[in-house]
Motif scaffolding. Structure first.
Motif, PDB file in Angstrom:
ATOM      1  N   MET A   1       0.838  -1.182   0.000  1.00 50.66           N
ATOM      2  CA  MET A   1       0.000   0.000   0.000  1.00 50.66           C
ATOM      3  C   MET A   1       0.885   1.249   0.000  1.00 50.66           C
ATOM      4  N   PRO A   2       0.462   2.252  -0.756  1.00 45.70           N
ATOM      5  CA  PRO A   2       1.228   3.501  -0.722  1.00 45.70           C
ATOM      6  C   PRO A   2       1.030   4.209   0.622  1.00 45.70           C
ATOM      7  N   ALA A   3       2.042   4.933   1.013  1.00 48.11           N
ATOM      8  CA  ALA A   3       1.972   5.656   2.289  1.00 48.11           C
ATOM      9  C   ALA A   3       0.938   6.773   2.215  1.00 48.11           C
ATOM     10  N   ILE A   4       0.257   7.009   3.321  1.00 50.70           N
ATOM     11  CA  ILE A   4      -0.690   8.119   3.422  1.00 50.70           C
ATOM     12  C   ILE A   4       0.128   9.362   3.750  1.00 50.70           C
ATOM     13  N   THR A   5       0.251  10.239   2.752  1.00 55.17           N
ATOM     14  CA  THR A   5       1.053  11.453   2.936  1.00 55.17           C
ATOM     15  C   THR A   5       0.229  12.722   2.788  1.00 55.17           C
ATOM     16  N   SER A   6      -1.058  12.577   2.509  1.00 59.15           N
ATOM     17  CA  SER A   6      -1.950  13.732   2.456  1.00 59.15           C
ATOM     18  C   SER A   6      -3.329  13.297   2.932  1.00 59.15           C
ATOM     19  N   ILE A   7      -4.103  14.262   3.363  1.00 57.62           N
ATOM     20  CA  ILE A   7      -5.455  13.973   3.863  1.00 57.62           C
ATOM     21  C   ILE A   7      -6.291  13.306   2.769  1.00 57.62           C
ATOM     22  N   ASP A   8      -6.114  13.728   1.523  1.00 56.67           N
ATOM     23  CA  ASP A   8      -6.878  13.144   0.417  1.00 56.67           C
ATOM     24  C   ASP A   8      -6.620  11.650   0.241  1.00 56.67           C
ATOM     25  N   GLN A   9      -5.498  11.154   0.739  1.00 54.08           N
ATOM     26  CA  GLN A   9      -5.150   9.738   0.578  1.00 54.08           C
ATOM     27  C   GLN A   9      -5.740   8.845   1.666  1.00 54.08           C
ATOM     28  N   ILE A  10      -6.365   9.422   2.672  1.00 51.58           N
ATOM     29  CA  ILE A  10      -7.000   8.595   3.700  1.00 51.58           C
ATOM     30  C   ILE A  10      -8.178   7.883   3.044  1.00 51.58           C
ATOM     31  N   HIS A  75      -0.632  23.360   7.959  1.00 52.93           N
ATOM     32  CA  HIS A  75      -0.634  22.420   6.831  1.00 52.93           C
ATOM     33  C   HIS A  75      -1.008  21.023   7.317  1.00 52.93           C
ATOM     34  N   LEU A  76      -2.288  20.700   7.240  1.00 51.17           N
ATOM     35  CA  LEU A  76      -2.756  19.400   7.721  1.00 51.17           C
ATOM     36  C   LEU A  76      -2.148  18.245   6.937  1.00 51.17           C
ATOM     37  N   ASP A  77      -1.882  18.446   5.641  1.00 54.05           N
ATOM     38  CA  ASP A  77      -1.298  17.364   4.852  1.00 54.05           C
ATOM     39  C   ASP A  77       0.068  16.952   5.390  1.00 54.05           C
ATOM     40  N   GLY A  78       0.774  17.884   5.999  1.00 53.84           N
ATOM     41  CA  GLY A  78       2.093  17.583   6.550  1.00 53.84           C
ATOM     42  C   GLY A  78       2.046  16.628   7.730  1.00 53.84           C
ATOM     43  N   VAL A  79       0.880  16.441   8.307  1.00 51.90           N
ATOM     44  CA  VAL A  79       0.711  15.527   9.441  1.00 51.90           C
ATOM     45  C   VAL A  79      -0.395  14.510   9.152  1.00 51.90           C
ATOM     46  N   ALA A  80      -0.516  14.123   7.897  1.00 54.22           N
ATOM     47  CA  ALA A  80      -1.567  13.178   7.499  1.00 54.22           C
ATOM     48  C   ALA A  80      -1.438  11.845   8.227  1.00 54.22           C
ATOM     49  N   GLY A  81      -0.213  11.366   8.430  1.00 50.42           N
ATOM     50  CA  GLY A  81      -0.016  10.100   9.141  1.00 50.42           C
ATOM     51  C   GLY A  81      -0.521  10.174  10.570  1.00 50.42           C
ATOM     52  N   PRO A  82      -0.051  11.144  11.373  1.00 43.76           N
ATOM     53  CA  PRO A  82      -0.576  11.260  12.734  1.00 43.76           C
ATOM     54  C   PRO A  82      -2.084  11.501  12.777  1.00 43.76           C
ATOM     55  N   LEU A  83      -2.623  12.240  11.824  1.00 40.92           N
ATOM     56  CA  LEU A  83      -4.070  12.465  11.809  1.00 40.92           C
ATOM     57  C   LEU A  83      -4.828  11.187  11.455  1.00 40.92           C
ATOM     58  N   THR A  84      -4.225  10.326  10.648  1.00 37.39           N
ATOM     59  CA  THR A  84      -4.838   9.033  10.356  1.00 37.39           C
ATOM     60  C   THR A  84      -4.864   8.176  11.624  1.00 37.39           C
ATOM     61  N   LEU A  85      -3.794   8.252  12.419  1.00 37.68           N
ATOM     62  CA  LEU A  85      -3.794   7.551  13.708  1.00 37.68           C
ATOM     63  C   LEU A  85      -4.908   8.089  14.604  1.00 37.68           C
ATOM     64  N   GLU A 110      -1.841   0.594  19.285  1.00 32.93           N
ATOM     65  CA  GLU A 110      -2.693  -0.384  18.591  1.00 32.93           C
ATOM     66  C   GLU A 110      -3.043   0.106  17.188  1.00 32.93           C
ATOM     67  N   ALA A 111      -3.361   1.387  17.079  1.00 31.15           N
ATOM     68  CA  ALA A 111      -3.689   1.958  15.766  1.00 31.15           C
ATOM     69  C   ALA A 111      -2.495   1.837  14.832  1.00 31.15           C
ATOM     70  N   VAL A 120       1.610   4.278   7.538  1.00 29.15           N
ATOM     71  CA  VAL A 120       1.558   5.183   8.685  1.00 29.15           C
ATOM     72  C   VAL A 120       2.664   4.758   9.644  1.00 29.15           C
ATOM     73  N   ARG A 121       3.531   5.682   9.952  1.00 29.26           N
ATOM     74  CA  ARG A 121       4.679   5.401  10.808  1.00 29.26           C
ATOM     75  C   ARG A 121       4.462   5.946  12.217  1.00 29.26           C
ATOM     76  N   ALA A 122       5.311   5.519  13.122  1.00 28.77           N
ATOM     77  CA  ALA A 122       5.223   5.983  14.508  1.00 28.77           C
ATOM     78  C   ALA A 122       5.337   7.499  14.544  1.00 28.77           C
ATOM     79  N   PRO A 123       4.471   8.139  15.311  1.00 30.26           N
ATOM     80  CA  PRO A 123       4.534   9.594  15.391  1.00 30.26           C
ATOM     81  C   PRO A 123       5.764  10.045  16.176  1.00 30.26           C
TER      82      PRO A 123
END
Length: 144
Positions: A1-10, A75-85, A110-111, A120-123
């Motif tokens: 799976m491609p990494a989630i790097t922007s909000i649009d990719q969630i 810039h919310l896209d800059g923290v898309a991974g933590p926001l996905t968590l 767990e998330a 999604v990587r460790a914050p």
């Protein structure tokens, strides 16, 4: 799976929680509804063209959540991974709306275990407060 790097990719719930992944997900329910609600809040907060139009009767809790999410960072896209968590914690684990970072740490772990396949990587330690505030913003809008 491609990494989630922007909000649009969630991805929507049916993609991230296919019915085959768990017996409880055979039929859309609270997890699916919560994920899609939170995803829409993030899309609106980021000003994404993928956000569904808001209903003619604005929901005050959702409006407040969008405002709070926008206030997290420029810039919310800059923290898309933590926001996905944060989205996962809110939709799947459904903590109390006022849970603090200490209470959320095991849920974030767990998330992270479940979302690792999505890139999604460790914050970073400084992102834990952002995750906590995002959970606190979204939680009042989650179905229970």
């Amino acid at each position: 799976m491609p990494a989630i790097t922007s909000i649009d990719q969630i991805p929507p719930s049916r993609t991230i929680f296919p019915a085959s992944s768990h017996p409880d997900l055979q039929h859309p329910g609270v997890v699916h509804h919560g994920w899609n609600t939170g995803r829409q809040l993030l899309l609106h907060a980021a000003g994404s063209p993928l956000a569904n139009p808001m209903t003619s009767q604005p929901h005050p809790l959702r409006q407040q959540a969008i405002t709070d999410l926008r206030a997290l960072t420029e810039h919310l896209d800059g923290v898309a991974g933590p926001l996905t968590l944060a989205l996962y914690v809110s939709a799947v684990q459904q903590p109390l709306a006022d849970a603090d970072t200490t209470a959320l740490l095991p849920l974030i772990g767990e998330a992270l275990a479940d979302l690792g396949d999505w890139g999604v990587r460790a914050p970073l330690p400084e992102q834990l407060d952002l995750i906590t505030r995002a959970v606190q913003a979204m939680q009042p809008c989650m179905p229970h």
